[in-house]
Scaffold this active site. Structure first.
Site, PDB file in Angstrom:
ATOM      1  CG  ASP A   1       1.242  -3.624   5.470  1.00  0.00           C
ATOM      2  OD1 ASP A   1       2.043  -2.765   5.883  1.00  0.00           O
ATOM      3  OD2 ASP A   1       0.000  -3.472   5.529  1.00  0.00           O
TER       4      ASP A   1
ATOM      5  CD  GLU B   1      -2.990  -1.377   6.012  1.00  0.00           C
ATOM      6  OE1 GLU B   1      -3.202  -2.289   6.816  1.00  0.00           O
ATOM      7  OE2 GLU B   1      -2.455  -0.302   6.357  1.00  0.00           O
ATOM      8  CD  GLU B   2      -1.476   2.579   7.610  1.00  0.00           C
ATOM      9  OE1 GLU B   2      -2.146   2.213   8.585  1.00  0.00           O
ATOM     10  OE2 GLU B   2      -0.305   2.199   7.406  1.00  0.00           O
TER      11      GLU B   2
ATOM     12  CG  ASP C   1      -2.834   3.990   2.540  1.00  0.00           C
ATOM     13  OD1 ASP C   1      -2.407   2.955   1.987  1.00  0.00           O
ATOM     14  OD2 ASP C   1      -3.599   3.945   3.530  1.00  0.00           O
TER      15      ASP C   1
ATOM     16  CG  HIS D   1      -0.475   0.045   2.523  1.00  0.00           C
ATOM     17  ND1 HIS D   1      -0.253   1.223   3.208  1.00  0.00           N
ATOM     18  CD2 HIS D   1      -0.123  -0.948   3.367  1.00  0.00           C
ATOM     19  CE1 HIS D   1       0.216   0.938   4.415  1.00  0.00           C
ATOM     20  NE2 HIS D   1       0.311  -0.367   4.547  1.00  0.00           N
TER      21      HIS D   1
ATOM     22  CG  HIS E   1       0.967   3.253  12.485  1.00  0.00           C
ATOM     23  ND1 HIS E   1      -0.371   2.941  12.623  1.00  0.00           N
ATOM     24  CD2 HIS E   1       1.293   2.812  11.255  1.00  0.00           C
ATOM     25  CE1 HIS E   1      -0.791   2.317  11.536  1.00  0.00           C
ATOM     26  NE2 HIS E   1       0.204   2.233  10.683  1.00  0.00           N
TER      27      HIS E   1
ATOM     28  CG  ASP F   1       2.662   0.565   7.864  1.00  0.00           C
ATOM     29  OD1 ASP F   1       2.220   0.006   6.848  1.00  0.00           O
ATOM     30  OD2 ASP F   1       1.937   0.923   8.803  1.00  0.00           O
TER      31      ASP F   1
HETATM   32 ZN   LIG Z   1       0.735  -1.132   6.473  1.00  0.00          ZN
END
Ligand SMILES: [Zn+2]
Length: 474
Positions: free
Chosen positions: A178, A154-155, A91, A89, A446, A120
């Site tokens: 991921d 995805e997020e 995003d 992903h 994150h 990520d």
């Molecule tokens: Zn991810």
């Protein structure tokens, strides 16, 4: 073609472009922006740019590319009936505060690339891309097609994969870079639901009236703070309540506070926050404060609420008290997290729960049990979401190939992992999570100062390249 390909050597030949492309890709701020959307950029300009960046690269390198309305895309190579999917992903989550350098600067320090999305999932996406590029450039025939599928949401809401698989074929097998190495092949089911208490007008009141109770905001987090406001008939009962609460805090070795104003007592209790996939890593402030409340002489509605919670949730996290505890070999124990407790004397009581159930668990039977208990106690059940368990059998040739590749490249054992969380791999029918985080590495996804070790970026590229090669050669 030599029989032994030195994958790491192939990667090192392309090292500087891998690093440069990772940096360029990370410099695009691809955070969901619902305020600045258009037909081509349904999730905002940044995400659309990031998607296009990779599709342009793919086109220039001679791959077949496709953009599906700015919501997803793919980069494809090879021929054959079977399709292998590599789900990534583009995003990222918002950067947050406290960064040492520009979160979209992709600065290199101590052999790490620092940026939001480094681990990520933009670093791994570049790794997967170069892996496919390397195998293509080696010139071996592909007996299967390989698609790097690029998600964009995805997020947030997974609108990308929903849209993609509505219009495109489901790969025969695949992996998502991921999550963690070695391989995650079992993910528990995740059931979110609330139990709502129906307020009953009642003339009879106890010595103490529960005015309000609040703990937690999200079902998948252990609440770290709980607050209850109680109205006492007399000042004496207020004093006594305060005293008992201080003792309760001491006995349970937690922090908190009781404040008495006129006839009103405010009780605050501090717990420890943790992710809902393992509530035992935290201390549920809501359930603990509720345990205290359940021992008091509360009004009828307050008593019903606190007694119900105490009797059926108590302080445990495995569902024993509500009668749904379960465990299997593949994915371990069922867990239950009480993420929200809220009660308002003028309104209703609500209990928000996040249940993670093993792959062989009969969830419908558990739901029936929960509903019967809830309804028998004046509560109603509302299901918010039931995401089914995800499991790919270890004996499939596909997993055996990934295991072999991982072991050859790292020298480590490729133990299969089962987790309580849901990874992106569950959007593939036969998909597993395969990297990018190596065992022992801290998980910085994150977080502020997110990074990827350059060594890991390159090592992941070599692993993915060999995996693609082994998967398509027959
Ligand atoms: Zn991810």
């Amino acid at each position: 073609m030599p029989i032994e390909i030195n994958w790491m050597e192939e990667v090192n030949k392309r090292k500087s472009s891998i690093i440069e492309d990772t940096q360029k890709f990370l410099q695009i701020k691809s955070v969901l922006d619902e305020n600045e959307t258009s037909i081509d950029a349904p999730l905002g300009v940044g995400i659309a740019k990031a998607l296009q960046f990779l599709l342009n690269k793919g086109e220039n390198d001679g791959f077949i590319v496709k953009n599906l309305n700015g919501l997803a895309g793919h980069i494809e190579y090879g021929t054959g009936k079977e399709l292998i999917g590599i789900l990534c992903h583009v995003d990222v989550v918002p950067e947050g505060d406290g960064w040492t350098s520009d979160p979209y600067g992709a600065e290199i320090r101590e052999n790490k690339i620092f940026a939001r999305g480094a681990i990520d999932d933009k670093g791994p996406t570049i790794a997967a891309y170069y892996a496919l590029k390397i195998v293509k450039e080696l010139g071996e025939p592909f007996q299967k097609r390989v698609r790097i599928i690029l998600g964009t949401d995805e997020e947030s809401n997974w609108r990308c994969v929903d849209h993609y698989f509505k219009h495109e074929e489901m790969p025969t097998m695949g992996f998502a870079p991921d999550a963690d190495f070695p391989i995650i092949n079992a993910e528990k089911g995740i059931l979110d639901f609330t139990l709502t208490q129906h307020f009953q007008a009642s003339g009879e009141q106890g010595e103490i009236v529960l005015q309000s109770f609040q703990a937690g905001r999200r079902l998948n987090m252990v609440p770290d703070m709980a607050v209850a406001i109680l109205e006492c008939k007399t000042e004496k009962s207020g004093d006594l309540l305060k005293e008992q609460f201080v003792l309760f805090l001491q006995n349970n070795n937690v922090k908190g506070k009781a404040v008495l104003r006129d006839h009103t007592v405010e009780l605050k209790l501090e717990g420890i926050s943790a992710h809902g996939m393992e509530p035992n890593n935290g201390k549920n402030a809501g359930l603990l404060l509720n345990q205290f409340l359940a021992k008091q002489h509360l009004d009828n509605n307050g008593t019903k609420f606190s007694t119900f919670v105490n009797q059926y949730l108590g302080q445990e996290t495995r569902g024993h008290t509500i009668g749904i505890a379960f465990e299997d070999q593949i994915s371990g124990e069922l867990t239950i997290n009480c993420g929200i407790l809220s009660y308002d004397r003028a309104g209703i009581g609500e209990i928000g729960l996040n249940l993670r159930y093993p792959v062989s668990h009969k969830i419908e039977e558990s739901k029936k049990k929960i509903i019967a208990i809830a309804e028998g106690n004046g509560f109603s059940y509302t299901e918010l979401d039931d995401s089914k368990p995800h499991y790919v059998d270890e004996q499939t040739p596909f997993i055996q190939i990934l295991k072999k590749v991982y072991e050859q490249q790292t020298g480590g054992k490729a133990e299969l992992l089962a987790i309580g969380g849901g990874t992106y791999a569950r959007s593939l029918t036969s998909g597993v999570a395969f990297g990018p985080l190596f065992p022992g590495r801290p998980d910085v996804a994150h977080q502020k100062d997110e990074y990827i070790e350059i060594e890991d970026l390159l090592r992941a590229t070599a692993i993915y390249a060999q995996a693609i090669y082994e998967l398509v050669k027959n």
